[in-house]
Design a protein around this motif. Sequence first.
Motif, PDB file in Angstrom:
ATOM      1  N   GLU A  28       8.005  -2.773  13.840  1.00 17.45           N
ATOM      2  CA  GLU A  28       7.577  -4.035  14.446  1.00 17.45           C
ATOM      3  C   GLU A  28       6.127  -4.366  14.115  1.00 17.45           C
ATOM      4  OE1 GLU A  28       7.147  -1.226  15.886  1.00 17.45           O
ATOM      5  OE2 GLU A  28       6.366  -1.337  17.939  1.00 17.45           O
ATOM      6  N   SER A  29       5.554  -3.692  13.093  1.00 11.50           N
ATOM      7  CA  SER A  29       4.127  -3.839  12.814  1.00 11.50           C
ATOM      8  C   SER A  29       3.739  -5.257  12.419  1.00 11.50           C
ATOM      9  CB  SER A  29       3.695  -2.855  11.715  1.00 11.50           C
ATOM     10  OG  SER A  29       4.394  -3.092  10.511  1.00 11.50           O
ATOM     11  N   GLN A  30       4.669  -6.021  11.819  1.00 12.15           N
ATOM     12  CA  GLN A  30       4.357  -7.391  11.425  1.00 12.15           C
ATOM     13  C   GLN A  30       4.997  -8.418  12.360  1.00 12.15           C
ATOM     14  OE1 GLN A  30       2.132  -7.757   8.909  1.00 12.15           O
ATOM     15  NE2 GLN A  30       2.159  -5.515   8.972  1.00 12.15           N
ATOM     16  N   ALA A  31       5.590  -7.963  13.431  1.00 10.16           N
ATOM     17  CA  ALA A  31       6.332  -8.857  14.325  1.00 10.16           C
ATOM     18  C   ALA A  31       5.426  -9.477  15.386  1.00 10.16           C
ATOM     19  CB  ALA A  31       7.460  -8.105  15.009  1.00 10.16           C
ATOM     20  N   VAL A  32       5.801 -10.651  15.833  1.00 10.58           N
ATOM     21  CA  VAL A  32       5.226 -11.248  17.033  1.00 10.58           C
ATOM     22  C   VAL A  32       5.857 -10.555  18.234  1.00 10.58           C
ATOM     23  CG1 VAL A  32       5.034 -13.359  18.402  1.00 10.58           C
ATOM     24  CG2 VAL A  32       4.850 -13.464  15.904  1.00 10.58           C
ATOM     25  N   LEU A  33       5.048 -10.029  19.123  1.00 10.35           N
ATOM     26  CA  LEU A  33       5.536  -9.384  20.336  1.00 10.35           C
ATOM     27  C   LEU A  33       5.294 -10.326  21.505  1.00 10.35           C
ATOM     28  CD1 LEU A  33       4.052  -5.781  19.880  1.00 10.35           C
ATOM     29  CD2 LEU A  33       6.204  -6.702  18.999  1.00 10.35           C
ATOM     30  N   GLU A  34       6.344 -10.660  22.242  1.00  8.27           N
ATOM     31  CA  GLU A  34       6.166 -11.659  23.293  1.00  8.27           C
ATOM     32  C   GLU A  34       7.212 -11.529  24.382  1.00  8.27           C
ATOM     33  OE1 GLU A  34       6.539 -15.368  21.220  1.00  8.27           O
ATOM     34  OE2 GLU A  34       8.718 -15.386  21.405  1.00  8.27           O
ATOM     35  N   SER A  35       6.924 -12.210  25.483  1.00  6.69           N
ATOM     36  CA  SER A  35       7.891 -12.441  26.550  1.00  6.69           C
ATOM     37  C   SER A  35       7.769 -13.907  26.944  1.00  6.69           C
ATOM     38  CB  SER A  35       7.619 -11.536  27.760  1.00  6.69           C
ATOM     39  OG  SER A  35       6.369 -11.868  28.348  1.00  6.69           O
ATOM     40  N   ARG A  36       8.709 -14.387  27.737  1.00  9.57           N
ATOM     41  CA  ARG A  36       8.649 -15.759  28.253  1.00  9.57           C
ATOM     42  C   ARG A  36       8.900 -15.719  29.750  1.00  9.57           C
ATOM     43  NH1 ARG A  36      10.599 -20.334  23.947  1.00  9.57           N
ATOM     44  NH2 ARG A  36       9.244 -19.627  22.259  1.00  9.57           N
ATOM     45  N   PRO A  37       7.863 -15.422  30.534  1.00 10.54           N
ATOM     46  CA  PRO A  37       8.055 -15.277  31.978  1.00 10.54           C
ATOM     47  C   PRO A  37       8.668 -16.513  32.624  1.00 10.54           C
ATOM     48  CG  PRO A  37       5.913 -14.441  31.326  1.00 10.54           C
ATOM     49  CD  PRO A  37       6.470 -15.136  30.131  1.00 10.54           C
ATOM     50  N   GLY A  38       8.282 -17.704  32.140  1.00  8.05           N
ATOM     51  CA  GLY A  38       8.830 -18.941  32.688  1.00  8.05           C
ATOM     52  C   GLY A  38       9.948 -19.522  31.859  1.00  8.05           C
ATOM     53  N   LEU A  39      10.418 -18.771  30.850  1.00  2.88           N
ATOM     54  CA  LEU A  39      11.489 -19.172  29.936  1.00  2.88           C
ATOM     55  C   LEU A  39      11.100 -20.291  28.986  1.00  2.88           C
ATOM     56  CD1 LEU A  39      14.673 -19.108  32.236  1.00  2.88           C
ATOM     57  CD2 LEU A  39      13.828 -17.315  30.703  1.00  2.88           C
ATOM     58  N   VAL A  40       9.856 -20.762  29.037  1.00  8.02           N
ATOM     59  CA  VAL A  40       9.427 -21.886  28.202  1.00  8.02           C
ATOM     60  C   VAL A  40       8.301 -21.446  27.279  1.00  8.02           C
ATOM     61  CG1 VAL A  40       8.526 -24.238  28.174  1.00  8.02           C
ATOM     62  CG2 VAL A  40      10.151 -23.554  29.959  1.00  8.02           C
ATOM     63  N   ASP A  41       7.133 -21.146  27.828  1.00  2.00           N
ATOM     64  CA  ASP A  41       5.977 -20.770  27.020  1.00  2.00           C
ATOM     65  C   ASP A  41       5.955 -19.261  26.792  1.00  2.00           C
ATOM     66  OD1 ASP A  41       5.073 -23.405  26.935  1.00  2.00           O
ATOM     67  OD2 ASP A  41       4.056 -23.190  28.862  1.00  2.00           O
ATOM     68  N   SER A  42       5.543 -18.878  25.590  1.00  2.00           N
ATOM     69  CA  SER A  42       5.490 -17.464  25.225  1.00  2.00           C
ATOM     70  C   SER A  42       4.190 -16.837  25.681  1.00  2.00           C
ATOM     71  CB  SER A  42       5.632 -17.302  23.710  1.00  2.00           C
ATOM     72  OG  SER A  42       6.891 -17.741  23.271  1.00  2.00           O
ATOM     73  N   GLY A  71      15.165 -30.710  37.993  1.00  2.00           N
ATOM     74  CA  GLY A  71      13.737 -30.565  37.716  1.00  2.00           C
ATOM     75  C   GLY A  71      13.422 -29.711  36.521  1.00  2.00           C
ATOM     76  N   ALA A  72      14.445 -29.330  35.752  1.00  2.00           N
ATOM     77  CA  ALA A  72      14.239 -28.481  34.585  1.00  2.00           C
ATOM     78  C   ALA A  72      14.336 -29.303  33.311  1.00  2.00           C
ATOM     79  CB  ALA A  72      15.279 -27.362  34.558  1.00  2.00           C
ATOM     80  N   THR A  73      13.620 -28.882  32.270  1.00  2.00           N
ATOM     81  CA  THR A  73      13.673 -29.559  30.977  1.00  2.00           C
ATOM     82  C   THR A  73      14.291 -28.632  29.937  1.00  2.00           C
ATOM     83  OG1 THR A  73      11.440 -28.793  30.419  1.00  2.00           O
ATOM     84  CG2 THR A  73      11.646 -30.957  31.470  1.00  2.00           C
ATOM     85  N   GLY A  74      14.895 -29.245  28.913  1.00  2.00           N
ATOM     86  CA  GLY A  74      15.475 -28.463  27.827  1.00  2.00           C
ATOM     87  C   GLY A  74      16.633 -27.587  28.252  1.00  2.00           C
ATOM     88  N   VAL A  75      17.403 -28.033  29.241  1.00  2.00           N
ATOM     89  CA  VAL A  75      18.518 -27.233  29.750  1.00  2.00           C
ATOM     90  C   VAL A  75      19.658 -27.225  28.734  1.00  2.00           C
ATOM     91  CG1 VAL A  75      20.197 -26.978  31.613  1.00  2.00           C
ATOM     92  CG2 VAL A  75      17.882 -27.794  32.120  1.00  2.00           C
ATOM     93  N   PRO A  76      20.183 -26.057  28.362  1.00  2.00           N
ATOM     94  CA  PRO A  76      21.309 -26.019  27.424  1.00  2.00           C
ATOM     95  C   PRO A  76      22.586 -26.529  28.078  1.00  2.00           C
ATOM     96  CG  PRO A  76      20.873 -23.829  28.273  1.00  2.00           C
ATOM     97  CD  PRO A  76      19.766 -24.709  28.785  1.00  2.00           C
ATOM     98  N   ALA A  77      23.600 -26.770  27.291  1.00  2.00           N
ATOM     99  CA  ALA A  77      24.891 -27.181  27.831  1.00  2.00           C
ATOM    100  C   ALA A  77      25.438 -26.079  28.725  1.00  2.00           C
ATOM    101  CB  ALA A  77      25.858 -27.482  26.691  1.00  2.00           C
ATOM    102  N   LEU A  78      25.816 -26.443  29.946  1.00  2.00           N
ATOM    103  CA  LEU A  78      26.268 -25.459  30.924  1.00  2.00           C
ATOM    104  C   LEU A  78      27.694 -25.757  31.348  1.00  2.00           C
ATOM    105  CD1 LEU A  78      23.089 -25.307  33.217  1.00  2.00           C
ATOM    106  CD2 LEU A  78      23.657 -23.827  31.282  1.00  2.00           C
ATOM    107  N   GLU A  79      28.444 -24.699  31.577  1.00  2.00           N
ATOM    108  CA  GLU A  79      29.811 -24.822  32.084  1.00  2.00           C
ATOM    109  C   GLU A  79      30.168 -23.522  32.784  1.00  2.00           C
ATOM    110  OE1 GLU A  79      32.108 -23.368  28.007  1.00  2.00           O
ATOM    111  OE2 GLU A  79      32.059 -25.494  28.540  1.00  2.00           O
TER     112      GLU A  79
END
Length: 469
Positions: free
Chosen positions: A60-74, A214-222
């Motif tokens: 992973e030496s060249q990888a971006v390491l991240e999380s998305r606590p709010g599911l939006v911003d990294s 109140g959410a944005t960018g919601v995927p198709a849900l079923e």
Amino acid sequence: MKPLHCLLASMLTLLLLSCGGGADVAGNGGGGVGTGGTGIIAGTVTGLGSVVVEDTRFDESQAVLESRPGLVDSTALALADLHIGQYAYLELDAAGTPARVRIASQLVGAAAAVNASAGRFSVWGQPVAINADPERGPVTVFAGFASLSDMQAGDPVQVYGVLQAGNGSPELLRATRVEKLAAVGALPARVTGTLQQGSGGTLLLAGRPLDTAGATGVPALEAGTAVIAVVPWTAQLPARWQASAVALLAPAAATASLRVSGAVHLRSDGRAVVQGVEVDLSALAQGERDAVREGSYLTVQARSRGNDSRRAEAARIEPLPQGGRRAQLRGSITAVDGTGSFVVRGQAVDASAAEFVGGNAASLAVGTFVEVQGRQRASGVAASRVTIPGEPPERAVLELSGTLQSVDAASRTARLLVRDGRVFDLLLPAKPPLPAVGATLRVEGYWDGSRLQVREFRPDHSGGDDGDR
């Protein structure tokens, strides 16, 4: 690259083709895995130094390491933020090397209904099961708790794990890692589950209506879709979830191969569900299909179907090996208690029954580089073998503390004198301002055989010993 590494990379490249997909917990929008990406690995971290996912080590030496606590911003992660038991999504490039490593937990909230004798608790009404048997899947690792017996109702926790649906029984999360948070609200609250059909066209998540207005960018849900939702921290369970963000639990790989690991749920139509991915087993040999059991932990090599990252066709099923996954650690010892126990990469290691190669128990000292294989326990690793090589292997993750002897601004190279008298050449990252000669630093990065390619550095005020991690 060594010949064996080249062969493995070539084999993986044949398996993993170009990707695309919708919004998902791996953080991909319509662009799929990213420019030049070839596939996604989704599974539990089973080793460190470099990162190991489901027994396979990745550079992973060249990888971006991240999380998305709010599911939006990294949020960028440091190497020290990677831990055994986390659930990871790796986006691979054409050589089978991670371009991005995203760590994603499944539940964040207050613990409730804690039952240590049954090995259960809940978060936001979603049941959580603790596992101590490596043959049933990754053993639950605790951080901030020694065991479930230390947990109290109301403790803020972050839980990583795999979703286990049930036939007529409530689904639950099989925890692979449970962390005690510093405080309520330290991270955005989140809940994970499979959507169920409610009355009046509503969709239920963990038994409560999911409101995405109140959410944005919601995927198709079923109904039947497994999702993660960010919800408000509340003192009591709300009547409905007012989600600020929703993402699919399934990794995005809409037109490509993926490897996803988790607990299998067998549907009545003969298909299986693994970590939010509906898997068509029809292309497998009859013997392979018959070997898939409800609730078993397995890895699926599959190709997603159409443009839907939630549905895939299985090419191969990989059950857990006998005895379960190994725990693997590479790094230097940062603490020793004098009785065959030590710490590597933040993991406690019990080497009292281990076989030693290249040394013995008397060789264990702070700063000694070791390679550990063993079995994961709730509070650490029971080592079966400890290898003490003469030099750290290439691409090993090192963490060093010392004083800068020189800095070259043009080449961004430096020389670090560590406390035991060793001198290391460093290649500093491009963006942070250069530290001054004489500064006392803790640096972390990847050893290339002659110098440390530093990923991050910070002032060291500990005054303790240096260590390679």
